[in-house]
Design a protein around this motif. Structure first.
Motif, PDB file in Angstrom:
ATOM      1  N   ARG A 225       0.829  -1.313   0.112  1.00  0.00           N
ATOM      2  CA  ARG A 225      -0.008   0.018   0.002  1.00  0.00           C
ATOM      3  C   ARG A 225       0.847   1.179   0.119  1.00  0.00           C
ATOM      4  N   LYS A 367       0.224   2.311 -12.938  1.00  0.00           N
ATOM      5  CA  LYS A 367      -0.494   2.028 -11.770  1.00  0.00           C
ATOM      6  C   LYS A 367       0.069   2.891 -10.594  1.00  0.00           C
ATOM      7  N   TRP A 368       1.206   2.960 -10.315  1.00  0.00           N
ATOM      8  CA  TRP A 368       2.033   3.786  -9.144  1.00  0.00           C
ATOM      9  C   TRP A 368       1.264   5.304  -9.264  1.00  0.00           C
ATOM     10  N   LYS A 371      -2.327   5.468  -8.215  1.00  0.00           N
ATOM     11  CA  LYS A 371      -2.463   5.092  -6.904  1.00  0.00           C
ATOM     12  C   LYS A 371      -2.018   6.333  -6.167  1.00  0.00           C
ATOM     13  N   GLU A 374      -4.670   9.123  -6.652  1.00  0.00           N
ATOM     14  CA  GLU A 374      -5.928   8.749  -5.646  1.00  0.00           C
ATOM     15  C   GLU A 374      -5.781   8.982  -4.248  1.00  0.00           C
ATOM     16  N   SER A 375      -4.446   8.422  -3.829  1.00  0.00           N
ATOM     17  CA  SER A 375      -4.281   8.936  -2.239  1.00  0.00           C
ATOM     18  C   SER A 375      -4.189  10.382  -1.975  1.00  0.00           C
ATOM     19  N   ILE A 383      -3.822   3.648   0.396  1.00  0.00           N
ATOM     20  CA  ILE A 383      -4.280   3.061  -0.638  1.00  0.00           C
ATOM     21  C   ILE A 383      -3.651   1.631  -0.939  1.00  0.00           C
ATOM     22  N   PHE A 385      -2.406  -1.258  -2.814  1.00  0.00           N
ATOM     23  CA  PHE A 385      -1.738  -1.371  -4.349  1.00  0.00           C
ATOM     24  C   PHE A 385      -1.932  -2.679  -4.851  1.00  0.00           C
TER      25      PHE A 385
END
Length: 385
Positions: A225, A367-368, A371, A374-375, A383, A385
């Motif tokens: 995460r 993806k990183w 995320k 988003e966080s 978040i 992962f």
């Protein structure tokens, strides 16, 4: 050690999309690919302005009839030639990567693509599926991974010299965007436009380089995460110019990535420190020939590129022997050499048994960033992962 002898039977017919006059990274792509005679630049769609691209291509000794107005035309025309391109490098702004990479893979080409691959995980996973379906090689342009001392750090972690990894502290924090440079430089403007750069600026532009070095040096670690905070300090800038990301890994280790373009006074600021239970290593991209090695209870030591005490895997990337400085062009050349060898083995039905920044690395980077955004948008919430 690399002596410039052939790695493939005949040079790979190679083309470029982008990378023309004014490109920040076009020249280093060409220099790296052509250095060891593994590739021959035979075609290109070098510029969004066709006339300018054709003139540039001819100045790079590419035949006029193989300097194309756009990548679609190039892929179609080259597919009809018995000597058509086998591989292509994509050196264009972020928002074009997905469509060009997809078209290249569908055209049966091996691909070397600038990062980020695309804007969403769905697009990245689609490209990954295409790579698997086509059986082609896809490299992502994480050029710093080609430095010899990165390989040394990887082998030290693999062989337990540091013990269990506890902390990874990373920064790519320069001051080059400390003011609104995008208002004066077209080459910077697209980088802070979410329609052209994607959901992030600093994290996608520099932070993902650190993320990949973590994967290269410590492939056994996986993120469970993360949490992120981001800011846009320059007035009117739509995307973040500073961010801090904290990551928890599956072995209990923790990682920190500071991604910034507003670190005033710092020209580059690319450093990584990996801390284990027994020892630590540290690498500074502005001093790439050295790896700091510090064992608890012993005097610090500095490992130097090209010396016999390094692991054989690191020495294999050496180009000029110890004492002479090597740099970013050599690192990129090492990666392009791997690209050529991977293509050659792929074409011959042989296994590719070495690591490189592959499609998985590209998917992970996309993806990183997602995320992290988003966080940050959820008030720096943790978040999964």
């Amino acid at each position: 050690m690399i002596f410039g002898e052939k790695n493939v039977d005949t040079p790979i017919c190679w083309g470029m999309v982008g990378g023309g006059r004014g490109s920040q990274i076009g020249y280093i792509h060409r220099s790296a690919a052509l250095r060891d005679f593994n590739f021959e630049l035979v075609a290109g769609a070098f510029d969004i302005v066709p006339e300018r691209g054709i003139e540039f291509g001819e100045n790079c000794h590419v035949a006029a009839d193989r300097c194309y107005s756009d990548y679609q035309t190039m892929f179609e025309a080259e597919a009809e030639r018995p000597d058509g391109i086998q591989a292509v490098s994509i050196a264009t702004p972020n928002f074009t990567h997905y469509e060009i990479a997809k078209a290249a893979l569908e055209a049966g080409l091996h691909v070397y693509c600038e990062k980020p691959l695309c804007f969403t995980s769905e697009q990245a996973e689609e490209l990954e599926t295409l790579v698997k379906k086509s059986g082609k090689i896809m490299f992502v342009s994480y050029g710093y991974a080609g430095h010899q001392m990165i390989e040394q750090a990887r082998k030290m972690v693999e062989n337990g010299d540091l013990g269990k990894i506890r902390i990874i502290n990373m920064q790519f924090a320069h001051g080059g965007n400390n003011v609104a440079v995008e208002k004066k430089a077209a080459s910077q403007a697209w980088r802070v436009d979410p329609k052209k750069a994607g959901p992030a600026f600093s994290m996608g532009d520099v932070g993902t380089h650190m993320l990949y070095l973590t994967e290269a040096i410590c492939p056994q670690l996986h993120i469970n995460r993360l949490m992120c905070t981001k800011q846009s300090f320059v007035e009117g800038r739509m995307l973040e110019d500073n961010a801090m990301t904290i990551m928890e890994y599956d072995n209990g280790a923790i990682g920190y990535i500071w991604s910034s373009g507003v670190n005033a006074g710092e020209q580059f600021g690319f450093r990584i420190r990996i801390i284990g239970e027994k020892a630590s290593v540290a690498w500074d991209a502005e001093k790439p020939n050295y790896l700091s090695y510090e064992v608890q209870g012993e005097s610090p030591r500095m490992l130097s590129r090209g010396n016999s005490y390094l692991y054989p895997e690191a020495l294999a990337d050496d180009r000029i022997g110890g004492g002479h400085p090597e740099g970013l062009f050599e690192a990129w050349s090492n990666l392009y050499t791997k690209f050529a060898i991977a293509i050659d083995r792929c074409e011959k039905g042989k296994a590719v048994d070495f690591w490189y920044p592959d499609i998985h690395a590209g998917v992970l980077g996309v993806k990183w960033v997602e995320k992290c955004v988003e966080s940050a948008d959820k008030d720096s919430a943790w978040i999964t992962f």
